[in-house]
Design a protein around this motif. Structure first.
Motif, short mmCIF file in Angstrom:
data_model
loop_
_atom_site.label_atom_id
_atom_site.label_comp_id
_atom_site.label_asym_id
_atom_site.label_seq_id
_atom_site.Cartn_x
_atom_site.Cartn_y
_atom_site.Cartn_z
N ASP A 155 62.51 34.26 39.04
CA ASP A 155 62.85 33.80 37.61
C ASP A 155 61.09 33.29 37.03
N GLY A 156 60.25 32.82 37.83
CA GLY A 156 58.76 31.31 37.81
C GLY A 156 59.90 30.47 36.77
N SER A 157 60.99 30.43 37.25
CA SER A 157 60.99 28.31 36.83
C SER A 157 61.13 27.74 37.34
N GLY A 158 60.35 27.88 39.31
CA GLY A 158 61.02 27.20 39.98
C GLY A 158 62.25 26.80 40.52
N ASN A 159 63.56 26.94 39.86
CA ASN A 159 65.15 27.34 40.23
C ASN A 159 65.27 28.80 40.57
N GLY A 160 64.71 29.74 40.71
CA GLY A 160 65.05 30.78 40.83
C GLY A 160 64.84 30.86 42.85
N SER A 190 57.89 18.81 60.07
CA SER A 190 57.22 18.97 59.08
C SER A 190 57.10 20.95 58.56
N THR A 191 57.66 21.22 59.04
CA THR A 191 58.04 22.42 59.38
C THR A 191 58.34 22.72 57.27
N THR A 192 57.45 23.80 56.82
CA THR A 192 58.19 23.91 55.03
C THR A 192 59.12 25.10 55.68
N PRO A 193 60.62 24.51 54.90
CA PRO A 193 62.05 25.83 55.25
C PRO A 193 61.96 27.02 54.92
N PRO A 194 62.46 27.72 55.23
CA PRO A 194 62.01 29.56 55.25
C PRO A 194 62.50 29.62 54.27
N GLY A 195 61.84 30.01 53.13
CA GLY A 195 61.96 30.85 51.64
C GLY A 195 61.08 29.53 50.80
N LEU A 196 60.47 28.25 51.46
CA LEU A 196 59.49 27.81 50.25
C LEU A 196 58.33 27.95 51.44
N GLN A 197 57.47 28.67 52.14
CA GLN A 197 56.24 28.39 53.24
C GLN A 197 55.40 28.89 51.45
N THR A 225 51.71 17.48 50.21
CA THR A 225 51.39 18.42 48.83
C THR A 225 51.33 19.67 48.84
N VAL A 226 51.58 19.67 47.59
CA VAL A 226 52.33 20.95 46.99
C VAL A 226 51.13 21.35 45.97
N SER A 227 50.56 22.72 45.94
CA SER A 227 49.70 23.16 44.97
C SER A 227 50.14 24.71 44.28
N VAL A 228 50.16 24.22 43.35
CA VAL A 228 50.54 25.66 42.18
C VAL A 228 48.90 25.92 41.77
N VAL A 229 49.15 27.27 41.69
CA VAL A 229 47.59 27.94 41.35
C VAL A 229 47.95 28.73 40.39
N PHE A 230 47.25 29.42 39.45
CA PHE A 230 47.52 30.44 38.60
C PHE A 230 45.71 30.54 37.36
N ARG A 231 46.09 31.83 37.23
CA ARG A 231 44.77 31.89 36.14
C ARG A 231 46.02 33.44 34.92
N THR A 232 45.33 32.80 33.98
CA THR A 232 45.46 33.25 32.79
C THR A 232 44.64 33.76 32.06
N SER A 233 44.07 34.95 32.02
CA SER A 233 42.33 35.62 30.93
C SER A 233 41.50 34.70 31.55
N LYS A 255 61.28 21.52 48.64
CA LYS A 255 61.95 22.30 47.34
C LYS A 255 61.88 21.26 46.06
N GLU A 256 61.95 20.07 46.51
CA GLU A 256 61.94 19.45 45.10
C GLU A 256 60.65 19.12 44.40
N LEU A 257 59.46 18.82 45.26
CA LEU A 257 58.22 18.79 44.89
C LEU A 257 57.74 20.27 43.72
N GLN A 258 58.08 20.78 44.60
CA GLN A 258 57.94 22.57 44.63
C GLN A 258 57.98 22.84 43.47
N GLU A 259 59.39 22.00 42.91
CA GLU A 259 60.49 23.08 41.45
C GLU A 259 59.58 22.18 40.64
#
Length: 274
Positions: A155-160, A190-197, A225-233, A255-259
């Protein structure tokens, strides 16, 4: 009498020449345009965004309190300085802006940074948005995301429950790390949990991905370190959120950092769309 016979012939010749010039234009001016060197190639449309927001003011105080829990514990002036942030030095604030914040707490230190770039294409045949997609694609390639292995709904909310482009990877041998939980910093922990890679994200701009990097075992800085990159136009936005626990055996919670990072990214996307 013979000289007069030439007059009608000359007039007829002039009429023929004028008619030929008129018919040579093709009726739509295409021949004239070609001779004049006028290009008929359509120019790509400009990008939606012509300016950028003030970066340090783009993150509200409530969000900063959530992402930087140690800041609220600082005394007056130090707290204001922490919440104010530090603007990135750029040569053109209409093309690129950024801001960073840091705060230490007894159990961990947190660092937040945002980078906003407005891309302009100098090729009239390439739109600003297409050029921005090239910039975004390089960042995505640099993240070396694992290939998707499943289709899920996000759902794009970070809680989907997940993303359309699901991550690959095998489950960790150890327990899923939680914030504040002391765990041995082994390779499995240190491995990112399944579903959060690291993976592509839906419902965030025109294209988006999340990356999750934990400092290698044995490193002096056990930081995630969690990075979220997005493009809009024609704008590319990067959100980086990092946590470094005070105890060397504590593993930050993916999970917490990504959300939290994704939640901030959505707020920035909404601001751009306002």
């Amino acid at each position: 009498m013979q000289r007069k016979a030439y007059v009608p012939a000359l007039a007829a010749l002039l009429v023929t020449l004028v008619a030929g010039c008129t018919s040579g234009s093709g009726g739509d001016g295409s021949d004239i345009d070609a001779k004049a060197g006028v290009s008929t190639t359509a120019t790509a449309p400009p990008g939606r965004y012509q300016t950028l927001p003030e970066p340090c003011g783009s993150v509200d105080r409530a969000t900063l309190r959530d992402l930087l829990p140690g800041a609220a514990q600082l005394p007056g002036e130090e707290q204001e300085k922490a919440f104010k942030g530090t603007a990135a030095v750029t040569y053109d604030t209409d093309r690129r802006v950024g801001c960073s914040w840091s705060a230490d707490a007894p159990n961990a230190s947190h660092h937040l940074a945002i980078d906003v770039e407005r891309v302009v294409s100098y090729d009239p045949a390439v739109s600003d948005a297409d050029k921005a997609q090239e910039v975004y694609a390089k960042k995505e390639d640099g993240a070396e995301l694992p290939p998707p292995v499943a289709d899920e709904t996000d759902d794009g909310s970070g809680n989907g429950s997940g993303d359309d482009a699901g991550p690959s990877g095998s489950p960790s041998d150890g327990p899923t790390p939680n914030s504040g939980t002391t765990t041995s910093p082994s390779a499995s922990a240190s491995t990112t949990p399944p579903g959060l890679q690291p993976r592509l994200l839906d419902n965030l701009g025109d294209a988006a991905f999340v990356d999750d990097v934990f400092a290698p075992s044995g490193s002096a800085a056990k930081r995630r370190t969690v990075s979220v990159v997005f493009r809009t136009s024609n704008v590319v936005v990067t959100v980086r959120y990092a946590e470094q626990p005070a105890h060397p055996t504590t593993v930050p919670d993916s999970k917490e950092l990504q959300e939290k990072a994704r939640g901030l990214a959505r707020k920035l996307a909404d601001q751009l769309n306002d």
